[in-house]
Design a protein around this motif. Structure first.
Motif, PDB file in Angstrom:
ATOM      1  N   GLY A   1       0.800  -1.212   0.000  1.00  0.00           N
ATOM      2  CA  GLY A   1       0.000   0.000   0.000  1.00  0.00           C
ATOM      3  C   GLY A   1       0.832   1.260   0.000  1.00  0.00           C
ATOM      4  N   GLU A   2       2.143   1.131  -0.040  1.00  0.00           N
ATOM      5  CA  GLU A   2       3.020   2.299  -0.122  1.00  0.00           C
ATOM      6  C   GLU A   2       2.842   2.942  -1.498  1.00  0.00           C
ATOM      7  OE1 GLU A   2       6.840   0.784   2.376  1.00  0.00           O
ATOM      8  OE2 GLU A   2       6.062  -0.506   0.790  1.00  0.00           O
ATOM      9  N   LYS A   3       2.512   4.225  -1.537  1.00  0.00           N
ATOM     10  CA  LYS A   3       2.082   4.899  -2.763  1.00  0.00           C
ATOM     11  C   LYS A   3       3.076   4.734  -3.914  1.00  0.00           C
ATOM     12  CE  LYS A   3       0.161   9.343  -4.301  1.00  0.00           C
ATOM     13  NZ  LYS A   3       1.018   9.618  -5.463  1.00  0.00           N
ATOM     14  N   GLU A   4       4.330   5.026  -3.667  1.00  0.00           N
ATOM     15  CA  GLU A   4       5.325   4.966  -4.740  1.00  0.00           C
ATOM     16  C   GLU A   4       5.465   3.547  -5.285  1.00  0.00           C
ATOM     17  OE1 GLU A   4      10.091   5.924  -5.454  1.00  0.00           O
ATOM     18  OE2 GLU A   4       9.092   6.644  -3.644  1.00  0.00           O
ATOM     19  N   ARG A   5       5.533   2.578  -4.397  1.00  0.00           N
ATOM     20  CA  ARG A   5       5.684   1.184  -4.810  1.00  0.00           C
ATOM     21  C   ARG A   5       4.445   0.690  -5.562  1.00  0.00           C
ATOM     22  NH1 ARG A   5       7.894  -3.304  -0.561  1.00  0.00           N
ATOM     23  NH2 ARG A   5       7.892  -5.152  -1.882  1.00  0.00           N
ATOM     24  N   TYR A   6       3.271   1.033  -5.031  1.00  0.00           N
ATOM     25  CA  TYR A   6       2.018   0.595  -5.647  1.00  0.00           C
ATOM     26  C   TYR A   6       1.884   1.152  -7.062  1.00  0.00           C
ATOM     27  CZ  TYR A   6      -3.018  -0.135  -6.226  1.00  0.00           C
ATOM     28  OH  TYR A   6      -4.243  -0.519  -6.704  1.00  0.00           O
ATOM     29  N   GLU A   7       2.124   2.435  -7.207  1.00  0.00           N
ATOM     30  CA  GLU A   7       1.942   3.075  -8.510  1.00  0.00           C
ATOM     31  C   GLU A   7       2.974   2.613  -9.532  1.00  0.00           C
ATOM     32  OE1 GLU A   7       1.869   7.269  -7.745  1.00  0.00           O
ATOM     33  OE2 GLU A   7      -0.208   7.224  -6.993  1.00  0.00           O
TER      34      GLU A   7
ATOM     35  N   ASP B   1       1.551   0.056   4.558  1.00  0.00           N
ATOM     36  CA  ASP B   1       1.424   1.257   3.748  1.00  0.00           C
ATOM     37  C   ASP B   1       2.266   2.376   4.344  1.00  0.00           C
ATOM     38  OD1 ASP B   1      -0.038   2.253   5.904  1.00  0.00           O
ATOM     39  OD2 ASP B   1      -1.963   2.227   4.876  1.00  0.00           O
ATOM     40  N   ASP B   2       2.172   3.561   3.751  1.00  0.00           N
ATOM     41  CA  ASP B   2       3.005   4.682   4.188  1.00  0.00           C
ATOM     42  C   ASP B   2       2.614   5.179   5.573  1.00  0.00           C
ATOM     43  OD1 ASP B   2       4.617   5.029   1.794  1.00  0.00           O
ATOM     44  OD2 ASP B   2       2.785   5.702   0.807  1.00  0.00           O
ATOM     45  N   GLN B   3       1.345   5.100   5.905  1.00  0.00           N
ATOM     46  CA  GLN B   3       0.879   5.649   7.180  1.00  0.00           C
ATOM     47  C   GLN B   3       1.156   4.712   8.352  1.00  0.00           C
ATOM     48  OE1 GLN B   3      -1.230   5.825   4.295  1.00  0.00           O
ATOM     49  NE2 GLN B   3      -0.295   7.851   4.062  1.00  0.00           N
TER      50      GLN B   3
ATOM     51  N   ARG C   1      -7.944  -2.521   0.715  1.00  0.00           N
ATOM     52  CA  ARG C   1      -7.768  -1.399  -0.207  1.00  0.00           C
ATOM     53  C   ARG C   1      -6.962  -1.814  -1.441  1.00  0.00           C
ATOM     54  NH1 ARG C   1      -5.626   1.786   3.173  1.00  0.00           N
ATOM     55  NH2 ARG C   1      -3.466   1.840   2.463  1.00  0.00           N
ATOM     56  N   ILE C   2      -5.922  -2.610  -1.219  1.00  0.00           N
ATOM     57  CA  ILE C   2      -5.091  -3.043  -2.347  1.00  0.00           C
ATOM     58  C   ILE C   2      -5.842  -4.045  -3.219  1.00  0.00           C
ATOM     59  CG2 ILE C   2      -2.905  -4.094  -3.018  1.00  0.00           C
ATOM     60  CD1 ILE C   2      -1.787  -3.203  -0.281  1.00  0.00           C
TER      61      ILE C   2
END
Length: 267
Positions: A101-107, A126-128, A144-145
């Motif tokens: 769920g980490e934004k950079e990795r996911y995208e 995730d990031d949070q 979410r993922i």
């Protein structure tokens, strides 16, 4: 239970040296032994090479698949450049380990999952929250993922959720937190799989293999249906076959009997 053989990983000294020397014979032998011991997928990981990772990872994919007649591999890297290099040369349907769920990795990795149609391991972080201590938050991240992947056309049966095992030596609630995450995912998302590596559960404690073996059985009862392990460890493999039979996941005990005839149950 789907078995991913874990031994072609350059965090292991012998594997790193073999990759550095491009010792194809060693790598091929290691792949062959794991497949013959019961692995369905062979994990290939050379993350210790950092910026140089794309070339040795694609080399590993080609050598192992040539040895195993294009058997599917688990591409183990968070590096999108290395992942794409490996997927370009992989024959058939690969497994990607892993997205989170980490934004950079996911995208960065989502387009590759969609483009190459691979199976994908989902990490409950995730990031949070980082790696949350509780099952509820891990499940929320996984949900979410999963929803994001399926919205892009990824099939539920191609998704493998890893609850992220943490050592019980740090907090004795860690074992149950991961197991409960597995249960929640399996109940809420029929068809989605649960996968984990076992060895982190025992970090810092004596007789680690005993704890790993016991935890395999615990997780199986919560719904674990894929595992990353050393298939040459006969005791833990015997427990895989026995657990599947006892949990009514092995019709007529067919796989258990087949393993017995092959000598896999002798410990």
């Amino acid at each position: 239970m789907l078995i991913v053989g874990e031994k072609i990983n350059t965090s292991r000294k012998e594997a790193r040296e073999a990759v550095e020397k491009r010792d194809a014979a060693f790598i091929r032998s290691l792949a062959r032994r794991q497949a013959e011991a019961g692995a369905h997928y062979i994990d290939v990981n050379c993350g210790t090479f950092l910026k140089e990772e794309p070339e040795p990872l694609s080399w590993l994919v080609q050598e192992v698949q040539q040895e195993l007649d294009n058997a599917p591999l688990c591409i183990d890297s968070p590096n999108p450049v290395a992942v794409e290099a490996a997927l370009k040369v992989h024959q058939g349907k690969a497994m990607l380990n892993s997205i989170s769920g980490e934004k950079e990795r996911y995208e960065a990795l989502l387009p590759l999952v969609v483009q190459y149609g691979c199976k994908v391991v989902v990490l409950c972080m995730d990031d949070q929250a980082g790696i949350p201590p509780d099952a509820a938050t891990r499940f929320k991240i996984a949900s979410r993922i999963i929803d994001g992947l399926t919205a892009k056309g990824v099939k539920v049966e191609d998704i493998y959720v890893d609850p992220l095992i943490q050592p019980i030596s740090v907090d004795t609630k860690n074992g149950l937190a991961a197991a409960e995450t597995i249960r929640m995912v399996k109940e809420s998302y029929p068809g989605v799989h649960a996968i984990c590596g076992l060895s982190n559960i025992s970090f810092g404690l004596p007789e680690r293999k005993l704890l790993n073996q016991a935890y395999l059985v615990v997780c199986a009862t919560y719904g674990l249906d894929a595992v990353i392990l050393d298939p040459e460890d006969k005791r833990i493999m015997a427990l895989v076959y026995a657990s599947e039979a006892l949990l009514n996941r092995d019709p007529y005990c067919g796989e258990y009997l087949k393993a017995y005839r092959k000598g896999f149950l002798k410990m």
